[in-house]
Design an enzyme around this catalytic site. Structure first.
Site, PDB file in Angstrom:
ATOM      1  N   ASN A 172      37.704  43.424  47.975  1.00 13.18           N
ATOM      2  CA  ASN A 172      37.746  41.958  47.888  1.00 13.18           C
ATOM      3  C   ASN A 172      37.718  41.390  49.310  1.00 13.18           C
ATOM      4  O   ASN A 172      38.662  41.579  50.071  1.00 13.18           O
ATOM      5  CB  ASN A 172      39.044  41.561  47.156  1.00 13.18           C
ATOM      6  CG  ASN A 172      39.234  40.056  47.047  1.00 13.18           C
ATOM      7  OD1 ASN A 172      38.556  39.278  47.704  1.00 13.18           O
ATOM      8  ND2 ASN A 172      40.193  39.653  46.224  1.00 13.18           N
ATOM      9  N   HIS A 221      33.291  35.650  42.375  1.00 14.63           N
ATOM     10  CA  HIS A 221      34.080  36.131  43.513  1.00 14.63           C
ATOM     11  C   HIS A 221      34.558  37.537  43.165  1.00 14.63           C
ATOM     12  O   HIS A 221      35.044  37.776  42.053  1.00 14.63           O
ATOM     13  CB  HIS A 221      35.264  35.196  43.759  1.00 14.63           C
ATOM     14  CG  HIS A 221      36.357  35.843  44.544  1.00 14.63           C
ATOM     15  ND1 HIS A 221      36.116  36.436  45.775  1.00 14.63           N
ATOM     16  CD2 HIS A 221      37.679  36.027  44.282  1.00 14.63           C
ATOM     17  CE1 HIS A 221      37.260  36.943  46.221  1.00 14.63           C
ATOM     18  NE2 HIS A 221      38.215  36.713  45.335  1.00 14.63           N
ATOM     19  N   CYS A 243      40.064  32.615  48.442  1.00 16.57           N
ATOM     20  CA  CYS A 243      38.985  33.238  47.646  1.00 16.57           C
ATOM     21  C   CYS A 243      37.959  32.218  47.178  1.00 16.57           C
ATOM     22  O   CYS A 243      36.810  32.572  46.902  1.00 16.57           O
ATOM     23  CB  CYS A 243      39.575  33.953  46.442  1.00 16.57           C
ATOM     24  SG  CYS A 243      40.772  35.186  46.931  1.00 16.57           S
TER      25      CYS A 243
HETATM   26  O1  UT7 Z   1      41.072  37.400  45.060  1.00 24.42           O
HETATM   27  C1  UT7 Z   1      42.101  36.527  44.745  1.00 24.42           C
HETATM   28  C2  UT7 Z   1      42.496  36.655  43.347  1.00 24.42           C
HETATM   29  N1  UT7 Z   1      43.086  37.946  43.111  1.00 24.42           N
HETATM   30  C3  UT7 Z   1      43.055  38.465  41.908  1.00 24.42           C
HETATM   31  O2  UT7 Z   1      42.463  37.870  41.030  1.00 24.42           O
HETATM   32  C4  UT7 Z   1      43.784  39.745  41.667  1.00 24.42           C
HETATM   33  C5  UT7 Z   1      44.433  39.714  40.321  1.00 24.42           C
HETATM   34  N2  UT7 Z   1      45.293  40.859  40.020  1.00 24.42           N
HETATM   35  C6  UT7 Z   1      44.838  42.130  39.933  1.00 24.42           C
HETATM   36  O3  UT7 Z   1      43.681  42.395  40.195  1.00 24.42           O
HETATM   37  C7  UT7 Z   1      45.795  43.200  39.449  1.00 24.42           C
HETATM   38  O4  UT7 Z   1      46.984  42.584  39.024  1.00 24.42           O
HETATM   39  C8  UT7 Z   1      46.110  44.274  40.507  1.00 24.42           C
HETATM   40  C9  UT7 Z   1      44.901  45.164  40.728  1.00 24.42           C
HETATM   41  C10 UT7 Z   1      46.524  43.645  41.796  1.00 24.42           C
HETATM   42  C11 UT7 Z   1      47.245  45.172  40.022  1.00 24.42           C
HETATM   43  O5  UT7 Z   1      46.918  45.763  38.790  1.00 24.42           O
HETATM   44  P1  UT7 Z   1      47.965  45.726  37.587  1.00 24.42           P
HETATM   45  O6  UT7 Z   1      47.306  46.419  36.462  1.00 24.42           O
HETATM   46  O7  UT7 Z   1      48.380  44.293  37.371  1.00 24.42           O
HETATM   47  O8  UT7 Z   1      49.137  46.627  38.122  1.00 24.42           O
HETATM   48  P2  UT7 Z   1      50.671  46.251  38.390  1.00 24.42           P
HETATM   49  O9  UT7 Z   1      50.790  45.391  39.593  1.00 24.42           O
HETATM   50  O10 UT7 Z   1      51.267  45.743  37.105  1.00 24.42           O
HETATM   51  O11 UT7 Z   1      51.283  47.643  38.701  1.00 24.42           O
HETATM   52  C12 UT7 Z   1      51.339  48.717  37.722  1.00 24.42           C
HETATM   53  C13 UT7 Z   1      51.969  49.934  38.339  1.00 24.42           C
HETATM   54  C14 UT7 Z   1      53.294  49.650  39.032  1.00 24.42           C
HETATM   55  O12 UT7 Z   1      54.139  50.756  38.845  1.00 24.42           O
HETATM   56  P3  UT7 Z   1      55.275  50.751  37.695  1.00 24.42           P
HETATM   57  O13 UT7 Z   1      56.162  49.579  38.026  1.00 24.42           O
HETATM   58  O14 UT7 Z   1      54.533  50.563  36.408  1.00 24.42           O
HETATM   59  O15 UT7 Z   1      55.930  52.073  37.859  1.00 24.42           O
HETATM   60  C15 UT7 Z   1      52.922  49.559  40.504  1.00 24.42           C
HETATM   61  O16 UT7 Z   1      53.998  49.908  41.354  1.00 24.42           O
HETATM   62  O17 UT7 Z   1      51.110  50.465  39.357  1.00 24.42           O
HETATM   63  C16 UT7 Z   1      51.834  50.596  40.594  1.00 24.42           C
HETATM   64  N3  UT7 Z   1      50.920  50.363  41.687  1.00 24.42           N
HETATM   65  C17 UT7 Z   1      50.165  51.333  42.233  1.00 24.42           C
HETATM   66  N4  UT7 Z   1      50.058  52.635  41.963  1.00 24.42           N
HETATM   67  C18 UT7 Z   1      49.172  53.349  42.693  1.00 24.42           C
HETATM   68  C19 UT7 Z   1      50.641  49.186  42.313  1.00 24.42           C
HETATM   69  N5  UT7 Z   1      49.722  49.378  43.259  1.00 24.42           N
HETATM   70  C20 UT7 Z   1      49.399  50.703  43.235  1.00 24.42           C
HETATM   71  C21 UT7 Z   1      48.500  51.495  43.963  1.00 24.42           C
HETATM   72  N6  UT7 Z   1      48.426  52.813  43.668  1.00 24.42           N
HETATM   73  N7  UT7 Z   1      47.716  50.987  44.925  1.00 24.42           N
END
Ligand code: UT7
Length: 334
Positions: free
Chosen positions: A291, A261, A115
């Site tokens: 992204n 980014h 990135c």
């Molecule tokens: O470009 C390089 C750098 N990258 C970044 O900076 C990305 C940084 N991270 C993020 O942007 C976020 O952490 C994400 C968008 C990747 C994820 O968001 P989050 O708010 O951290 O969600 P999470 O991973 O904690 O997941 C929350 C819930 C989980 O379910 P439970 O365990 O609470 O039941 C996941 O299984 O959301 C679920 N989940 C989804 N649900 C529907 C994860 N992905 C999805 C999805 N659709 N696509």
């Protein structure tokens, strides 16, 4: 001592648009979750069966950038290509650009900084121009993510985020040392390599091992500890932006355009709020492209330029954070 300024820029994304609703048909996800957590509405993915690649998209963006710079391909002295999704394990995409654009046998360098790839690539090109070694350098960021994602519910935390596309610019020598790249700042912290990684195939873990593994081996799909990456991103983005402002003795109110980014709209908004930037000072387009890793900043910069949002003398700040971890910023007076 010379300075380096962007004299031409352009971008290319594949035609095929994939909406959040399209993804909901192939995995357990929904538009509301994706938009709420990331801001993404759609992304462009290369269609199955197409012969488009990171190199071919990069070549298309590069042609636009060279034309807008008012140069011919034979006036380009060097190529820097940033990607995490090269066409081949080796050789890199840079040499393919030399061939695809039928260029002179100029040097070509691939940058592997995910990135932060475009920021690293631009900073590298800047040094070659500042020393007087080269006059015009083609800098490209391009990614073909969609073929390497786990497009099942198992991979939904990663696969809904990434899009395909390419951007390019020509960086040219200027003798006006008030203009162009004023400073760049690069960092890394390899101890967190495993927080955002495609682990294999690698020399450590080669293809036969993956195929012969008794348990299902999915180490060839990207893995991301999203929450950990998010927390580090907001801290490092802020630090490296501040480094650029302090080095050049300017305040955040002096920024005409900040292009982060495009990792997550929530990250961009957090930083905007922290630096008290007005909406018109920040350009985001993750909503439409997802992204695109090493391509995201140059796609956004090109699009903003096309909309007339980048004018002579403007202060433009670019900043990135991602896998490695790597992060960096570039401050430009246009
Ligand atoms: O470009 C390089 C750098 N990258 C970044 O900076 C990305 C940084 N991270 C993020 O942007 C976020 O952490 C994400 C968008 C990747 C994820 O968001 P989050 O708010 O951290 O969600 P999470 O991973 O904690 O997941 C929350 C819930 C989980 O379910 P439970 O365990 O609470 O039941 C996941 O299984 O959301 C679920 N989940 C989804 N649900 C529907 C994860 N992905 C999805 C999805 N659709 N696509």
């Amino acid at each position: 001592m010379y300075n380096a300024k962007i004299t031409g820029l352009g971008f290319y994304v594949p035609d095929n648009i994939v909406s959040n609703d399209d993804l909901a048909k192939i995995m357990d996800t929904d538009d509301a979750w994706i938009q709420e957590r990331t801001g993404i509405k759609q992304r462009h993915w290369i269609k199955d069966g197409s012969d488009e690649t990171s190199a071919s998209m990069g070549a298309k963006a590069a042609k636009i950038a060279i034309e807008r710079a008012g140069l011919s391909k034979d006036e380009i002295d060097f190529i820097v290509f940033a990607t995490l999704s090269p066409d081949f394990y080796f050789p890199g995409c840079g040499v393919q650009i030399q061939d695809m654009l039928d260029m002179q046998t100029v040097g070509a360098l691939d940058v592997r900084n995910q990135c932060s790839g475009f920021v690293y690539a631009l900073s590298t090109a800047d040094q070659f121009i500042k020393t007087g070694m080269y006059k015009n350098i083609l800098v490209i960021g391009s990614e073909y993510h969609s073929n390497g994602l786990d497009k099942t519910t198992r991979g939904r935390g990663v696969s809904v985020i990434f899009g395909d596309g390419a951007g390019a610019c020509v960086l040219s020598r200027t003798e006006d040392n008030q203009k162009g790249i004023l400073s760049s700042h690069l960092h890394s912290q390899g101890k967190y390599a495993d927080k955002l990684i495609v682990e294999s195939p690698s020399i450590k873990h080669w293809v036969p091992e993956i195929l012969e593994s008794d348990e299902e081996d999915i180490s060839y799909f990207p893995y991301m500890d999203g929450t950990f990456v998010f927390k580090n991103a907001v801290v490092r983005f802020s630090e490296v932006m501040m480094e650029a402002l302090t080095t050049n003795n300017i305040a955040s109110t002096d920024i005409d355009l900040f292009i982060p980014h495009q990792a997550n709209l929530r990250i961009s908004q957090f930083i905007q709020h922290k630096f008290k930037l007005k909406d018109e000072q920040v350009y985001n387009n993750i909503m439409n492209y997802g992204n695109t890793t090493a391509a995201s900043i140059i796609i956004a910069l090109s699009e903003a330029w096309e909309k007339g949002m980048v004018k002579e003398n403007d202060i433009v700040l670019l900043a990135a954070f991602g896998s490695g971890f790597t992060w960096g910023s570039v401050l430009i007076r246009w």
